[in-house]
Scaffold this motif. Structure first.
Motif, PDB file in Angstrom:
ATOM      1  N   PHE A 439       0.832  -1.190   0.000  1.00 34.95           N
ATOM      2  CA  PHE A 439       0.000   0.000   0.000  1.00 34.95           C
ATOM      3  C   PHE A 439       0.867   1.241   0.000  1.00 34.95           C
ATOM      4  N   GLY A 440       0.501   2.209  -0.827  1.00 27.21           N
ATOM      5  CA  GLY A 440       1.188   3.487  -0.819  1.00 27.21           C
ATOM      6  C   GLY A 440       0.587   4.425   0.206  1.00 27.21           C
ATOM      7  N   SER A 441       1.248   5.561   0.423  1.00 24.93           N
ATOM      8  CA  SER A 441       0.742   6.540   1.379  1.00 24.93           C
ATOM      9  C   SER A 441      -0.562   7.166   0.913  1.00 24.93           C
ATOM     10  N   ASP A 442      -0.866   6.997  -0.393  1.00 26.62           N
ATOM     11  CA  ASP A 442      -2.121   7.513  -0.935  1.00 26.62           C
ATOM     12  C   ASP A 442      -3.288   6.564  -0.705  1.00 26.62           C
ATOM     13  N   GLY A 443      -3.045   5.431  -0.057  1.00 26.01           N
ATOM     14  CA  GLY A 443      -4.097   4.470   0.211  1.00 26.01           C
ATOM     15  C   GLY A 443      -4.355   3.499  -0.918  1.00 26.01           C
ATOM     16  N   ALA A 444      -3.676   3.696  -2.060  1.00 25.32           N
ATOM     17  CA  ALA A 444      -3.854   2.793  -3.199  1.00 25.32           C
ATOM     18  C   ALA A 444      -3.020   1.533  -3.013  1.00 25.32           C
ATOM     19  N   LEU A 445      -3.434   0.477  -3.691  1.00 23.41           N
ATOM     20  CA  LEU A 445      -2.716  -0.794  -3.643  1.00 23.41           C
ATOM     21  C   LEU A 445      -1.851  -0.905  -4.891  1.00 23.41           C
ATOM     22  N   TYR A 446      -0.566  -1.132  -4.699  1.00 25.26           N
ATOM     23  CA  TYR A 446       0.391  -1.264  -5.794  1.00 25.26           C
ATOM     24  C   TYR A 446       0.842  -2.721  -5.870  1.00 25.26           C
ATOM     25  N   PHE A 447       0.985  -3.240  -7.095  1.00 22.19           N
ATOM     26  CA  PHE A 447       1.487  -4.597  -7.238  1.00 22.19           C
ATOM     27  C   PHE A 447       2.228  -4.740  -8.554  1.00 22.19           C
ATOM     28  N   THR A 448       3.053  -5.782  -8.629  1.00 21.69           N
ATOM     29  CA  THR A 448       3.848  -6.025  -9.823  1.00 21.69           C
ATOM     30  C   THR A 448       3.218  -7.144 -10.646  1.00 21.69           C
ATOM     31  N   GLN A 449       3.171  -6.928 -11.952  1.00 17.01           N
ATOM     32  CA  GLN A 449       2.620  -7.903 -12.889  1.00 17.01           C
ATOM     33  C   GLN A 449       3.751  -8.390 -13.789  1.00 17.01           C
ATOM     34  N   GLY A 450       4.042  -9.698 -13.729  1.00 18.45           N
ATOM     35  CA  GLY A 450       5.172 -10.240 -14.473  1.00 18.45           C
ATOM     36  C   GLY A 450       4.971 -10.192 -15.980  1.00 18.45           C
ATOM     37  N   SER A 451       6.076 -10.289 -16.700  1.00 18.60           N
ATOM     38  CA  SER A 451       6.044 -10.272 -18.165  1.00 18.60           C
ATOM     39  C   SER A 451       5.612 -11.632 -18.695  1.00 18.60           C
ATOM     40  N   ALA A 452       5.291 -11.661 -19.988  1.00 14.15           N
ATOM     41  CA  ALA A 452       4.913 -12.913 -20.649  1.00 14.15           C
ATOM     42  C   ALA A 452       6.057 -13.506 -21.447  1.00 14.15           C
ATOM     43  N   THR A 453       7.136 -12.758 -21.621  1.00 16.37           N
ATOM     44  CA  THR A 453       8.250 -13.207 -22.454  1.00 16.37           C
ATOM     45  C   THR A 453       9.576 -12.977 -21.739  1.00 16.37           C
ATOM     46  N   ALA A 454      10.636 -13.486 -22.346  1.00 17.62           N
ATOM     47  CA  ALA A 454      11.969 -13.293 -21.779  1.00 17.62           C
ATOM     48  C   ALA A 454      12.475 -11.880 -22.020  1.00 17.62           C
ATOM     49  N   MET A 455      12.376 -11.403 -23.281  1.00 17.29           N
ATOM     50  CA  MET A 455      12.952 -10.108 -23.640  1.00 17.29           C
ATOM     51  C   MET A 455      12.011  -9.242 -24.476  1.00 17.29           C
TER      52      MET A 455
END
Length: 845
Positions: A439-455
Motif C-alpha cells: 500500500f502506498g501513502s495515498d491508500g492505493a494498492l500497488y502490485f507487480t505484474q510479471g512479463s509474458a516473455t523473456a525479452m
C-alpha cells in the motif's frame, strides 16, 4: 471485435458466390417462415438467434480453414503455403523469424482457434485478422523461431468472437522442422565464474547459460543436487563432493545456478550431468568447469554488532507447497501464504518461536498460486482485513487470464470471506504472475505484474505467448474507485476484453512500465518505491523498431530501423529500481510502443544497462529511467522489506533486506542514502552473521518490529510449487518497545476525556526509537474518525503533525517519518479527535 453479419449480408455473400438456387430458395423460405426481423436485432452479439434454422446451418457449414501460409515475420510477407507433410528446412528459408497464418473461407470469420502440438506446443485464439498462430500487432507478425522436430497443427473457425458460436470445418496438417543442427541435446553456452577463474569471492555462486536445440527449455524437475554438483579438489587431485549446496534453474529453464559454502584458497570443480533434460527428454551434454577461491577473508561490513542466530521452525515435512509470502498481522501472529493457495497461521511466542498452527483455506479445496498478501492499513487485531494476489497454480501452460486481486476477511479463520476486486489479469505461460502487493501513502494498492516473455518478443521457452498491455509493469489499484464502479473489475484488455487502463475513470492503472518480473516491492519510509527485478537469462528475443514507428513518447521514431534480435546470448542483469510514476524500466512491450530492451546500446563506450547484442547507436527508450543498483546476473532478488525496529541500537533501521533466491542465497542489506534516495550502500549477507548459510532459495522475509527478529521462507531446491521451510533469524540484540494509555493532555484544543473514562490509547513501536520513523497505533476511537497525531518536545513545542482515519473498529496505524532531525530526549505523542484525546511518552535515543 468483429461485427456479426446481418441476414442481408449473408444473402449478398451467397449470391456473389453463385450458390445454388435451391439453397437461395431455402434461405428465403426460412426467413419468411420465421417472420421479419429488424437488422438491429439480427446484429445483436448477445441475443440468441431464434430465427431461420436453415440459414444458420448453411452459413455455419461454409466457414472453414482452407490453408496455412508460412510468414516472414521480419517483413510480414508470405513465404510459402504449408502443405500436409511439409518439411521446413530453416537453412533454405529467408529468415528464422517465422509465423503461420490461417486462411479461411469466407476470408473473415468470427474467430479461429489454433492448437499446435509436437516439439513445441501452443493453444491460441484469434478474433481479428490476420489469423496468426503466434499473434500480431496490427498486421506486424510476432516472430516464432521453431525448434527441430515434428509438429501437428489444428485450426478451427467459429462464427462468433473468442471461440463463441458454432464451429466450422477445421484444417489439420502435420509438418517437420529441420534446423540444421547436428545434435538435439541441450548444452552449456557460458559459465560464471569462467573456467579457470581465480580469486573468486566466497559468496559467489556458479551459474550457466543453456541452449536446447531439440526442445524449448530445461525441465526444472531434473535440476537438483543429484544432477548439478560441486566438488573440492585437493592438491593431489582428490575430489570431495561439497555438502550444503542449493541448486535451481530459472523459470524459463534457460539457466542453472548453484550456491555453496565455499572455503578460502580452494579449487572447486562444477559438474552438470546428463541427468538434466529438456522438455522433450533430451539429455544435457555433460559439462565441467573449475575455479579457485580467494585467499583473503571476507572483510567485515559497516554493520558491526549486527548478528542473528538461526533456528529452523518449519521443515519440509510440513507439506508439499512452499511459502510464497510471510506476514506478521496486527494480531501479532505469523501468516504464510503458499503456492497451493492456503494461508498458514501461528502464534508467536516471546522467544520468537511459533505455536498453535491453523490452516486457512481462502479457496476451499481449489488450488491457487497465492503470492501477494498484505493487511489493509486500517486492519487491527479485531478487524483482520487483508488483500491478496493470486492466479492459476500451474507453472507450465498456465491459463492466460487467471490473475486476481481479492479482499479477504480473516476474522473467522475457519470461514474466510473472499471478495474479488480485480479479475482477468494476464498470466504468463510459466511462473511470471500477479506478484506481491504493498500500500502506498495515498491508500492505493500497488502490485507487480510479471512479463509474458523473456525479452519482449515471443519465444518457445515462454510458450510463444505475447505480452499483454498490463504485463511487465507496476500497477496501481484505486480501491475506492473500484468499489464505486462495482466489483469485480474485469481488466481483460484483449481477446474479447475491452478494459482501458489509460481511461481517466479506470480504477486499475499502469503506474510504471518495463518492470520485467519483480517478485516484490516496498514503499520506503523515505517516500520512494523500491522494486528489485529479475532480468532475463540468455536466449530471449527482442522486437523490431522500424523507422517511422510511433514510439513510447508519442512521436515517430526517425532513426535507423532496429531489427528483431533472436536468441540473444547476453544474460541480462538483475536490477534494483527506484520506480517513479510513468517511468520505463527496460522490458519491451510493443502494445505500449516500447521496443528497446534495457538501455539499448547508444555509444561505443560502456552505457548504463546496455545490451551489447544491439548495434552501437541503438538508442534507449525516451523514458528509460535506469537502475540504482546492479545485482549482477542470475541473482533473482525477490522478497524485500524495510527494517523498522531499533534492534542493534537502530543500526538496521531504515535499511532494506532483499532475498537473493539464486546467486548468493542470502539476505542482502541495502541502505538508501538519507540525502539521496537514488544512492544505495550494499552489504552482502556473508558480511553479517546469520544472513547467509547459504539458505535454500530464500524467497521472502518479514520482520517482527516488536523484537527485530526475522522470519525467512526458504523455497528449498526447486522452482514450481517449492517446499515449505521457515527459518527464524533471531536478533542477538533485540528491539525494545513500549506503549501506554496516556495521561490527559491539558493543552489539547479538543474536548478532553480521561483515558480511564474512554479507554483511548496510542502506542509507539519501537520505543525507545532512533527518531527517523515512528510506527504508531491508536485504538478505541470512533468509527472512521479522523485522529490528529502531534509530536511535542518537553516544553510543548510542536515537532510534527499528521492525521489518520480509523477503521470500523475505531483503530488505526501510521508510520510517521520525521521531516526534521530530533535530538535525544523525551517527547510526547498526542492522539486527539472529537471522541477525546490521549498521549504517550516517546524516548528518542
Amino acid at each position: 471485435m468483429k461485427k456479426v453479419s446481418t441476414y442481408y449480408q449473408k444473402f449478398t455473400d451467397l449470391f456473389i458466390r453463385k450458390w445454388s438456387v435451391t439453397l437461395l430458395l431455402s434461405l428465403v423460405w426460412g426467413m419468411q417462415a420465421n417472420g421479419s426481423t429488424s437488422l438491429a436485432k439480427a446484429n445483436s452479439a448477445t441475443a440468441p438467434n431464434t430465427h431461420s434454422t436453415s440459414v444458420t446451418r448453411a452459413a455455419y457449414a461454409l466457414q472453414r480453414v482452407v490453408s496455412f501460409t508460412l510468414i516472414n515475420a521480419d517483413n510480414e510477407q508470405p513465404i510459402q503455403t504449408i502443405a500436409n507433410g511439409a518439411v521446413l528446412k530453416l537453412s533454405s528459408l529467408p529468415t528464422r523469424n517465422l509465423n503461420i497464418r490461417a486462411n479461411t473461407d469466407p476470408a473473415t470469420v468470427g474467430s479461429v482457434r489454433f492448437v499446435l502440438s509436437g516439439s513445441q506446443s501452443l493453444t491460441q485464439m484469434q478474433t481479428e485478422k490476420p489469423y496468426a498462430l503466434f499473434g500480431d500487432s496490427g498486421g506486424d507478425y510476432y516472430p516464432w523461431v521453431p525448434t527441430n522436430g515434428s509438429y501437428k497443427l489444428v485450426c478451427t473457425p467459429y462464427t462468433g468472437g473468442a471461440g463463441s458460436g458454432t464451429a466450422g470445418t477445421a484444417l489439420t496438417i502435420s509438418f517437420t522442422v529441420e534446423t540444421g543442427t547436428t545434435s538435439i541435446r541441450p548444452y552449456v553456452t557460458a559459465v560464471r565464474p569462467a573456467n579457470g577463474a581465480t580469486n573468486i569471492a566466497l559468496d559467489q555462486s556458479v551459474s550457466v547459460d543453456l541452449r536446447y536445440p531439440g526442445g524449448n527449455y530445461i525441465r526444472t524437475t531434473t535440476v537438483n543436487t543429484s544432477t548439478v554438483k560441486l566438488y573440492s579438489v585437493s592438491s593431489t587431485g582428490t575430489k570431495t563432493q561439497v555438502s550444503g549446496t542449493t541448486v535451481n534453474s530459472t523459470a524459463a529453464g534457460d539457466a542453472v545456478t548453484l550456491s555453496a559454502p565455499l572455503k578460502l584458497s580452494t579449487t572447486y570443480e562444477f559438474q552438470i550431468t546428463s541427468g538434466v533434460k529438456d522438455d522433450n527428454g533430451n539429455s544435457l551434454i555433460p559439462f565441467t568447469s573449475r575455479f579457485k577461491t580467494t585467499s583473503t577473508a571476507t572483510p567485515p561490513g559497516n554493520l558491526d554488532g549486527v548478528s542473528f542466530t538461526e533456528k529452523t521452525l518449519i521443515t519440509t515435512s510440513f507439506g508439499s507447497d512452499g511459502f510464497t509470502t510471510l506476514v506478521i498481522g496486527p494480531d501479532h501472529r505469523l501468516y504464510a501464504a503458499t503456492s497451493g493457495g492456503k494461508i498458514e497461521r501461528w502464534d508467536i511466542r516471546t522467544d520468537g518461536t511459533i505455536t498453535n498452527h491453523k490452516t486457512i483455506s481462502p479457496f476451499g479445496s481449489s488450488r491457487r498460486l497465492l503470492i501477494g498478501f498484505h493487511f489493509a492499513p486500517s486492519a487491527t487485531a479485531s478487524n483482520l482485513i487483508a488483500f491478496i494476489s493470486h492466479s492459476s497454480p500451474l507453472f507450465t501452460s498456465a491459463p492466460e487470464w487467471s490473475g486476481k486481486i481479492s479482499r479477504i476477511n480473516l476474522n473467522n479463520p475457519s470461514s474466510p470471506q473472499v471478495v474479488d476486486y480485480v479479475i482477468n489479469l494476464p498470466r504468463s505461460y510459466k511462473d511470471h504472475s500477479t506478484n506481491s502487493i504493498d500500500f502506498g501513502s495515498d491508500g492505493a494498492l500497488y502490485f507487480t505484474q510479471g512479463s509474458a516473455t523473456a525479452m519482449g518478443s515471443l519465444d518457445g521457452a515462454w510458450g510463444n505467448r505475447p505480452e499483454k498491455i498490463l504485463n511487465g509493469a507496476v500497477l496501481r489499484l484505486d480501491i475506492t474507485k473500484a468499489q464505486q464502479q462495482g466489483l469485480p473489475v474485469n481488466v481483460k484488455t484483449q481477446e474479447g476484453g475491452t478494459y482501458n487502463p489509460y481511461s481517466s475513470s479506470a480504477p486499475l492503472t499502469i503506474y510504471a512500465t518495463g518492470v520485467r518480473n519483480a517478485y516484490d516491492l516496498v514503499w520506503h519510509s523515505n517516500g520512494a518505491l523500491y522494486v528489485p527485478t529479475n532480468g532475463s537469462a540468455a536466449g530471449g528475443n527482442t522486437p523490431a523498431l522500424p523507422s517511422g514507428t510511433v514510439w513510447s513518447n508519442g512521436a515517430k521514431y526517425t532513426g535507423s530501423s532496429i531489427p528483431v534480435m533472436t536468441d540473444v546470448r547476453q544474460t541480462m542483469n538483475d536490477y534494483l529500481f527506484r520506480v517513479v510514476k510513468g517511468g520505463y524500466y527496460g522490458h519491451p512491450n510493443i502494445l505500449r510502443h516500447e521496443f528497446i530492451l534495457n538501455g539499448g546500446n547508444p555509444t561505443s563506450g560502456s552505457d548504463p544497462g546496455e545490451v551489447t547484442a544491439y548495434k552501437v547507436g541503438t538508442p534507449k527508450e525516451p523514458n528509460y529511467r535506469g537502475y540504482i543498483y546492479n545485482f549482477g546476473t542470475n541473482k533473482s532478488p525477490n522478497g524485500i522489506i524495510e527494517y523498522k525496529s531499533n534492534a542493534f541500537g537502530g543500526k538496521l533501521r531504515g535499511k532494506m533486506l532483499v532475498c537473493r533466491f539464486s546467486g548468493g542465497d542470502d539476505l542482502m542489506v541495502l541502505a538508501p542514502s538519507s540525502t539521496n534516495p537514488n544512492s544505495i550502500t550494499v552489504t552482502e549477507g556473508i558480511k553479517v552473521p546469520g544472513l547467509r548459510r547459504p539458505f535454500a532459495n530464500p524467497l521472502d522475509v518479514i520482520e517482527d518490529v516488536k523484537t527485530g527478529n526475522l522470519y525467512l521462507s526458504e523455497y528449498y531446491d526447486a522452482n514450481g510449487d517449492g517446499q515449505p521451510r521457515i527459518t527464524l533469524l533471531k536478533a542477538d540484540k533485540p528491539a525494545t518497545s513500549g506503549s501506554a494509555i496516556a495521561e490527559r493532555v491539558v493543552t489539547d484544543p479538543f474536548t478532553e476525556f480521561s483515558s480511564e473514562e474512554t479507554g483511548l490509547s496510542v502506542a509507539v513501536f519501537p520505543n525507545p526509537s532512533t527518531g527517523d520513523n515512528l510506527h504508531t497505533e491508536v485504538k478505541n476511537f470512533g468509527f472512521q474518525e479522523k485522529v490528529t497525531l502531534t509530536l511535542h518536545d518537553a516544553v510543548g513545542q510542536v515537532i510534527q503533525t499528521s492525521t489518520l482515519v480509523t477503521d470500523d473498529q475505531g483503530a488505526g496505524s501510521q508510520d510517521i517519518a520525521l521531516h526534521q532531525q530530533v535530538l535525544r530526549g523525551v517527547y510526547i505523542l498526542k492522539a486527539a479527535s472529537a471522541s477525546g484525546n490521549t498521549q504517550t511518552k516517546v524516548v528518542i535515543e
